[in-house]
Design a protein around this motif. Sequence first.
Motif: not given
Length: 277
Positions: A51-58, A167-169
């Motif tokens: 599920t592309p999550r561009q912009g999400a913080m690790l 991390l997976s989320r």
Amino acid sequence: MMRHHRAMPSYAVVRMAVLAVALACAVPAGWGRPAMARGDGQGDMQALAFTPRQGAMLPLDAPFADTSGQIRPLGAFLGHGATIVAMGYYACPNMCELERRDLLDALARGGLKTPADYTLLAVSIDPAETGAMARQALREDMARFPDPGAGRGWHFVTGPATSIARLSRAVGFHARYDARLRQYLHPMGLVFITPAGVVSGYVLGIGYRPDDIRQALSHAARGGQARAVPILLLCFHYDETTGRYTLAVEKLLKLGGVLTVLMLGGVVGMAHWRGQR
């Protein structure tokens, strides 16, 4: 979980086989929703796609252990430039190791060096795996793809289930453990992270090209975001007794052998044709 070693054809031949299988098996994520298989009870291959999550913080505070067993926050493994996150597991009986080596081959062919050009973070999705397993995988990859900076720029880590789940989320990675097959079902692909720890983009599937890796690293290093091409390629094994779908390394090796024969036949045929001119 034990790792079984067997003789393998040359890496170049296997990589050609991977590319051929990837073209046959990679499915655009918008196409259909085929059932995982008989006996799964539910299951949907599409549910395992990234599920592309561009912009999400690790989760930079999530604890992971390095190959020496030292526990450090995830953020400590990120480089000053772009970081490539490769999620799989070291005892994977299928394509995880091949995917990682395909990446390292693309990086080497592209003239990219660590840690100047990138940082590699290989993360085990199996909380039962140990630092010794990560250390062995790192040692083998360093021997196959020597890079003077690998000791500083390649991080092979393990972690508890909570850290892996966080991390997976964050990166949109989905995996499921099949108790009957005793292995993880999960998608194939790479996640590119900015220096600030934000998801920048993805290169999905396998059969990585140096230009694609370089471009993704450039976007991530600048803090940019890039749209991911929605390709679904899964890593798991077929069991005829359950009727489940598969993508096994043995198939790649067999195809590699066929490709070798075809290549040799073509070379011999071309030489004969030229000799008759």
